[in-house]
Design an enzyme around this catalytic site. Structure first.
Site: not given
Ligand code: BV8
Ligand code: ZN
Length: 306
Positions: A142, A150, A155, A237, A262, A279
Site C-alpha cells: 500500500h 508528483c 512527470c 482485520s 488479539i 503479536c
C-alpha cells in the site's frame, strides 16, 4: 505451538501478510482499534483520490499527522522477528526446508523496513545485500507514508522524504488534529503552500495507495502467494482487498495458515492455526521458541495502541 513449529520445519515458501496490528505495539493507532483512526477519522473517505482532489489541504494534514506519529515510533519485537526471517541464515535455522520468506505488509509506516535494516546490519550484511534483500523480501503493497509522488503523471517523480514538517504550512497542524476531531476545524492551506514536486513544482501527494487505486507490485505478490505453503497472518482485520484474499489462496492450494491477532474474530475455518494475543508477545516465541534473537531497540509493550 508444537503443531506450528512442526509446520515451520517442513514449510518451503513462507509468506507473512501483515496489517496495522503489527505496529500497534509500537504505538501506531490501528484503523479499527479503540483509539484507531477509523473511528476518529473515516480513513476510507480521506484515503481516496477523490478526497485529495476535493480537499488536498485536509488530506495532507491527515498524512502529516500520521508522518509525525510514525516518525516518533520504533519497531517492536514482532517487526524484528519477521525481519529476521529475511536473513537467509536465520530463516534456515527456523525453517530448515524453507526456500523463501516474503513479508507482504499493508502498513505504510516503514517500521518493517527499518527493523530489517537494523537486523541486517547486525548480521554485517553489505549495504547492497541489504537493499537487495529488502527489495526481495519486504513488499509494502500500500505504498509508503514517507514517499511523496508528483501528481503530474507526465512527470511522475517519486522520492522518499522524511522531512517533518514536509512543508512549513503543515507545521503544528498535527496538534490541531489531535485536539479537534471535527474535520471542519482544520486550517485550509492553499495548494501552493502544500508539498510541491521538486522536479516540476506540480502539487505532490503522499506516496501511498488509496482506495480504488492499484496496489504496488501486484504480480510479484501474486507469484509469492501462489507458491506459498505457509501464510503467517499478523495483526490484520482482513477487510481490505486484495490483501485479505491472500490467505485463502494459500489455504485453497493446500497450504497452512497461522493467524496472530488479539481478536479471534478474524479466524476463518479451514487449515488454520490461531494465536490469540499481542503479536509482539507471541510471534517471536512462535518463530524462535526459547532462543528469540535479542533486539535491544525493540520497544516494549507499554506503547501499545491495540
Ligand atoms: C483496488 C494505504 C482496484 C493508505 C490502504 C472486493 C470486494 C469489496 C471491495 C473491494 C474489492 N476489491 C477492491 C475493493 C475496494 C477496496 C476495499 O477493499 N475496500 C474495503 C473497505 C471493502 N480495495 C481497494 O480499493 C484496493 N484497490 O481494489 O484497486 C484497481 C485495481 C487495478 C488498477 C486500478 C484499481 C486498495 C486498497 C488499499 C487502500 N489503502 N492503506 C492509508 O493507509 O492511508 S488500506 C488500509 O486499511 C491499510 O493499509 C490496511 O490495508 C487497511 C486496514 O486494515 P488493517 O491493517 O487490518 O487494520 P485494522 O485496524 O482494520 O485491523 C487491525 C487488526 O489488528 C485487528 O484485527 C486487531 O484485532 C488486530 N490487532 C490490534 N493490535 C494487535 C492486533 N493483532 C495482534 N497484535 C496486536 N498488538
Ligand atoms: Zn513533478
Amino acid at each position: 505451538m508444537e503443531a506450528f513449529q512442526e509446520i515451520l520445519k517442513r514449510s518451503k515458501n513462507i509468506v507473512a501478510i501483515a496489517g496495522a496490528g503489527l505496529s500497534a505495539g509500537s504505538g501506531i493507532p490501528t484503523f479499527r482499534g479503540a483509539g484507531g483512526l477509523w473511528r476518529k477519522y473515516d480513513a476510507i473517505s480521506l484515503a481516496t483520490p477523490e478526497a485529495f482532489r476535493s480537499d488536498p489541504s485536509l488530506v495532507w494534514q491527515f498524512y502529516h499527522y500520521r508522518r509525525t506519529i510514525a516518525g516518533q515510533k520504533s519497531p517492536n519485537a514482532a517487526h524484528y522477528a519477521l525481519a529476521s526471517l529475511s536473513i537467509p541464515s536465520v530463516l534456515k535455522r527456523v525453517a530448515p526446508n524453507a526456500e523463501s520468506f516474503t513479508l507482504v505488509t499493508q502498513n505504510i509506516d516503514g517500521l518493517s523496513t527499518r527493523a530489517f535494516r537494523e537486523v541486517a546490519q547486525r548480521h554485517s550484511l553489505s549495504e547492497r545485500d541489504i537493499d537487495n534483500l529488502t527489495r526481495d523480501t519486504i513488499i509494502e503493497m500500500h505504498g509508503r507514508l514517507f514517499d511523496v509522488l508528483c501528481t503530474d503523471s507526465s512527470c511522475g517523480h517519486r522520492e522518499h522524504n522524511t522531512t517533518n514538517p514536509i512543508c512549513p504550512a503543515l507545521a503544528g497542524t498535527e496538534e490541531i488534529t489531535e485536539r479537534h476531531h471535527e474535520i471542519d476545524e482544520w486550517p485550509a492551506i492553499a495548494p501552493l503552500d502544500l508539498p510541491r514536486c521538486p522536479k516540476c513544482d506540480a502539487l505532490a501527494r503522499p506516496g501511498v495507495v488509496w482506495f480504488g487505486e492499484g496496489i504496488q507490485r501486484t504480480y510479484t505478490i501474486d507469484s509469492v502467494v501462489e507458491k506459498a505453503d505457509l501464510a503467517l497472518v499478523v495483526g490484520t482485520s482482513s477487510t481490505v482487498y486484495p490483501a485479505s484474499g491472500y490467505q485463502s489462496i494459500v489455504a485453497e492450494s493446500g497450504g497452512n495458515v497461522a493467524v496472530f491477532n488479539i481478536d479471534d474474530d478474524t479466524i476463518s475455518s479451514g487449515r488454520h492455526l490461531s494465536f490469540i494475543g499481542k503479536c509482539e508477545d507471541i510471534l517471536p516465541t512462535a518463530l524462535f521458541g526459547a532462543d528469540v534473537p535479542e533486539h535491544p531497540k525493540a520497544v516494549k509493550g507499554d506503547e501499545s495502541c491495540t
